[in-house]
Every structure is written in structure tokens, then in C-alpha cells.
Design a protein around this motif. Structure first.
Motif, PDB file in Angstrom:
ATOM      1  N   THR A 114     -14.693  -0.093   6.636  1.00  0.00           N
ATOM      2  CA  THR A 114     -13.286  -0.499   6.584  1.00  0.00           C
ATOM      3  C   THR A 114     -12.717  -0.174   5.207  1.00  0.00           C
ATOM      4  N   VAL A 115     -11.578   0.506   5.194  1.00  0.00           N
ATOM      5  CA  VAL A 115     -10.955   0.959   3.939  1.00  0.00           C
ATOM      6  C   VAL A 115      -9.445   0.802   4.047  1.00  0.00           C
ATOM      7  N   PRO A 116      -8.735   0.776   2.892  1.00  0.00           N
ATOM      8  CA  PRO A 116      -7.266   0.831   2.933  1.00  0.00           C
ATOM      9  C   PRO A 116      -6.812   2.146   3.561  1.00  0.00           C
ATOM     10  N   LYS A 117      -5.639   2.126   4.174  1.00  0.00           N
ATOM     11  CA  LYS A 117      -5.159   3.300   4.901  1.00  0.00           C
ATOM     12  C   LYS A 117      -4.944   4.516   4.002  1.00  0.00           C
ATOM     13  N   ASP A 118      -4.669   4.301   2.719  1.00  0.00           N
ATOM     14  CA  ASP A 118      -4.452   5.428   1.808  1.00  0.00           C
ATOM     15  C   ASP A 118      -5.716   5.808   1.039  1.00  0.00           C
ATOM     16  N   SER A 119      -6.880   5.303   1.475  1.00  0.00           N
ATOM     17  CA  SER A 119      -8.130   5.554   0.762  1.00  0.00           C
ATOM     18  C   SER A 119      -8.558   7.012   0.866  1.00  0.00           C
ATOM     19  N   ASN A 120      -9.246   7.472  -0.194  1.00  0.00           N
ATOM     20  CA  ASN A 120      -9.822   8.821  -0.157  1.00  0.00           C
ATOM     21  C   ASN A 120     -11.239   8.811   0.416  1.00  0.00           C
ATOM     22  N   ILE A 121     -11.691   7.645   0.885  1.00  0.00           N
ATOM     23  CA  ILE A 121     -12.984   7.532   1.562  1.00  0.00           C
ATOM     24  C   ILE A 121     -12.794   7.948   3.014  1.00  0.00           C
ATOM     25  N   LYS A 122     -13.457   9.017   3.412  1.00  0.00           N
ATOM     26  CA  LYS A 122     -13.327   9.541   4.770  1.00  0.00           C
ATOM     27  C   LYS A 122     -14.619   9.411   5.576  1.00  0.00           C
ATOM     28  N   LYS A 123     -15.749   9.282   4.852  1.00  0.00           N
ATOM     29  CA  LYS A 123     -17.060   9.162   5.507  1.00  0.00           C
ATOM     30  C   LYS A 123     -17.979   8.342   4.609  1.00  0.00           C
ATOM     31  N   TYR A 124     -19.167   8.024   5.131  1.00  0.00           N
ATOM     32  CA  TYR A 124     -20.071   7.116   4.428  1.00  0.00           C
ATOM     33  C   TYR A 124     -20.420   7.593   3.021  1.00  0.00           C
ATOM     34  N   ASP A 125     -20.735   8.868   2.850  1.00  0.00           N
ATOM     35  CA  ASP A 125     -21.140   9.372   1.537  1.00  0.00           C
ATOM     36  C   ASP A 125     -20.041   9.253   0.489  1.00  0.00           C
ATOM     37  N   ASP A 126     -18.792   9.103   0.932  1.00  0.00           N
ATOM     38  CA  ASP A 126     -17.669   9.010  -0.007  1.00  0.00           C
ATOM     39  C   ASP A 126     -17.598   7.671  -0.731  1.00  0.00           C
ATOM     40  N   LEU A 169     -12.045  -9.234   3.704  1.00  0.00           N
ATOM     41  CA  LEU A 169     -11.138  -8.228   4.256  1.00  0.00           C
ATOM     42  C   LEU A 169      -9.711  -8.426   3.752  1.00  0.00           C
ATOM     43  N   THR A 170      -9.331  -9.670   3.504  1.00  0.00           N
ATOM     44  CA  THR A 170      -8.006  -9.933   2.924  1.00  0.00           C
ATOM     45  C   THR A 170      -7.910  -9.350   1.524  1.00  0.00           C
ATOM     46  N   SER A 171      -8.961  -9.513   0.730  1.00  0.00           N
ATOM     47  CA  SER A 171      -8.982  -8.919  -0.619  1.00  0.00           C
ATOM     48  C   SER A 171      -8.939  -7.396  -0.540  1.00  0.00           C
ATOM     49  N   LEU A 172      -9.638  -6.829   0.437  1.00  0.00           N
ATOM     50  CA  LEU A 172      -9.612  -5.385   0.636  1.00  0.00           C
ATOM     51  C   LEU A 172      -8.212  -4.925   1.021  1.00  0.00           C
ATOM     52  N   ASN A 173      -7.575  -5.680   1.883  1.00  0.00           N
ATOM     53  CA  ASN A 173      -6.211  -5.364   2.311  1.00  0.00           C
ATOM     54  C   ASN A 173      -5.233  -5.389   1.143  1.00  0.00           C
ATOM     55  N   GLU A 174      -5.522  -6.244   0.160  1.00  0.00           N
ATOM     56  CA  GLU A 174      -4.662  -6.372  -1.029  1.00  0.00           C
ATOM     57  C   GLU A 174      -4.998  -5.367  -2.118  1.00  0.00           C
ATOM     58  N   GLY A 175      -5.998  -4.509  -1.860  1.00  0.00           N
ATOM     59  CA  GLY A 175      -6.342  -3.460  -2.808  1.00  0.00           C
ATOM     60  C   GLY A 175      -7.257  -3.876  -3.934  1.00  0.00           C
ATOM     61  N   LYS A 176      -7.919  -5.036  -3.808  1.00  0.00           N
ATOM     62  CA  LYS A 176      -8.788  -5.513  -4.884  1.00  0.00           C
ATOM     63  C   LYS A 176     -10.139  -4.786  -4.889  1.00  0.00           C
ATOM     64  N   TYR A 177     -10.533  -4.256  -3.737  1.00  0.00           N
ATOM     65  CA  TYR A 177     -11.784  -3.506  -3.620  1.00  0.00           C
ATOM     66  C   TYR A 177     -11.528  -2.267  -2.779  1.00  0.00           C
ATOM     67  N   ASP A 178     -12.532  -1.410  -2.649  1.00  0.00           N
ATOM     68  CA  ASP A 178     -12.318  -0.096  -2.040  1.00  0.00           C
ATOM     69  C   ASP A 178     -12.799   0.022  -0.598  1.00  0.00           C
ATOM     70  N   PHE A 179     -13.816  -0.751  -0.212  1.00  0.00           N
ATOM     71  CA  PHE A 179     -14.313  -0.648   1.161  1.00  0.00           C
ATOM     72  C   PHE A 179     -15.148  -1.870   1.510  1.00  0.00           C
ATOM     73  N   LYS A 180     -15.418  -2.012   2.817  1.00  0.00           N
ATOM     74  CA  LYS A 180     -16.313  -3.061   3.299  1.00  0.00           C
ATOM     75  C   LYS A 180     -17.024  -2.554   4.538  1.00  0.00           C
ATOM     76  N   ILE A 181     -18.335  -2.726   4.584  1.00  0.00           N
ATOM     77  CA  ILE A 181     -19.120  -2.390   5.769  1.00  0.00           C
ATOM     78  C   ILE A 181     -19.444  -3.680   6.512  1.00  0.00           C
ATOM     79  N   PHE A 182     -19.074  -3.714   7.793  1.00  0.00           N
ATOM     80  CA  PHE A 182     -19.337  -4.915   8.598  1.00  0.00           C
ATOM     81  C   PHE A 182     -19.295  -4.508  10.061  1.00  0.00           C
TER      82      PHE A 182
END
Length: 217
Positions: A114-126, A169-182
């Protein structure tokens, strides 16, 4: 039932034999990870909880009592004999297998990135060089520690927390972190119910079916 009998403490079992009363199986769960365990109208429910209820429904020897606790306390409680059983979207690991008994699989649950919609993370290795929150003792924490061992030049920033998945996930939504795996069912439910409109999910490929289990002390 044989596993339950094997892991029960002696004194309650003997007491139940002499009195004819049912033996109580204390079942630990977090209660904040819908759809697996959560509270509804003040009562614990969810997939793991309802499966456990069904297991014990017609038993004349055992009754199940659900105990809501923090994730880390699930395992310390099993170790201390406070709980005899646990269920909360629990996956298999060799480390856990050294200490606990696993049930047969009760379901499967795919994981997502799970990532923000504007994230440059496109796959796991990113995820290399990016930040996330993890809870000590989870399979995700182990997975990312192993990832960092292989990517020591650009490790993931692991921020350990006791927050539940909704808070993370709320913190992720607010841009405090870059991704979450769940797991996908929980993430999708939280995004929908909490209107976390800044998030998107990326499917994670796996060669192993991600089964979930009950644990026994």
C-alpha cells in the motif's frame, strides 16, 4: 480438540473433571484487524473469531472466551499460560513453530503493498530506501529485516510502533511514511471505511500460498 487438551494446564482440567464444568479456553486476539478480528456493538467478531466460535459451539468439554490484547501480548500471554489459543490473521514462521503448535490452515490471505497514489514505488523492489511502520514480532518485520540484509546499501527505514493497522494506514495516507505491507482484505476494508482516498494497493507476487492459522500454547 486433542491439541486443546494437550496444551491445557493441569489444574483447570482436573477441576473441570471433578465439577463437570466446561474447561475455558482463553483465546487471544487483537480485535483491530477487520475482517479477521474487530469489535462490533461492543463484541468481538471477525473471521478468526467466528471460526473459533463454530469450532467450540457443540463441545461438551470446552468453552471459548475471547480476550482482546495488543499484538505482542498475544505471544507473551501464550508463553505465560494466560492464553491457550490465539487467532488474528496469523501466518506461519519457523520461529513461531519452535514455540507454538499450529492448527490446520483456516484460510488464506494475500498481501498487498500500500502506497500513496503519487508514490514512485511501483513494485516490491522499489521499497529500498523508503520508510514504513512495523510491529515487532510480525512476519512483515521479519520480511523487511531480511530485505535490508540483501539491500544494505539502500535499506528500508523501519519505524517500530504499537499502533494498529488503521492508525498506520492513516499515517501513510497523510504522507508520514512511504509504504505499508499488509493483508489485502484488511487494507481494502480500512481504506473504504475510513475514506483514505490518497492510497492505492499493489499486488505482491508469492510462490507460497499465504495461509493463516490458529496458534496453541
Amino acid at each position: 480438540m486433542a491439541l486443546l487438551a494437550a496444551c491445557s494446564s493441569k489444574s483447570p482440567k482436573e477441576a473441570s473433571k471433578s465439577s463437570g464444568a466446561k474447561e475455558t479456553i482463553n483465546f487471544a486476539t487483537v480485535g483491530t484487524t477487520a475482517p479477521f478480528s474487530y469489535e462490533e456493538n461492543g463484541e468481538l467478531t471477525g473471521y478468526d473469531v467466528e471460526v473459533a466460535k463454530a469450532v467450540f459451539k457443540d463441545s461438551d468439554k470446552y468453552e471459548v472466551k475471547f480476550q482482546k490484547t495488543e499484538w505482542s501480548s498475544v505471544f507473551t500471554g501464550l508463553d505465560a499460560g494466560k492464553y491457550q489459543m490465539a487467532g488474528n490473521n496469523i501466518s506461519y514462521s519457523e520461529e513461531r513453530a519452535q514455540k507454538y503448535l499450529f492448527s490446520y490452515p483456516i484460510g488464506t490471505t494475500p498481501a498487498v503493498l500500500t502506497v500513496p497514489k503519487d508514490s514512485n514505488i511501483k513494485k516490491y523492489d522499489d521499497i529500498a530506501g523508503h520508510s514504513t511502520q512495523v510491529v515487532q514480532g510480525t512476519t512483515t518485520a521479519t520480511q523487511l529485516t531480511e530485505f535490508n540484509d540483501k539491500h544494505s546499501d539502500k535499506p528500508v527505514e523501519l519505524n517500530y510502533t504499537n499502533e494498529n493497522i488503521t492508525q498506520m494506514l492513516t499515517s501513510l495516507n497523510e504522507g508520514k511514511y512511504d509504504f505499508k505491507i499488509f493483508d489485502a482484505p484488511t487494507v481494502n476494508a480500512i481504506i473504504k471505511n475510513n475514506k483514505l482516498s490518497n492510497l492505492k494497493t499493489i499486488e505482491l507476487k508469492s510462490d507460497e500460498q499465504p495461509y493463516i492459522y490458529f496458534l496453541f500454547a
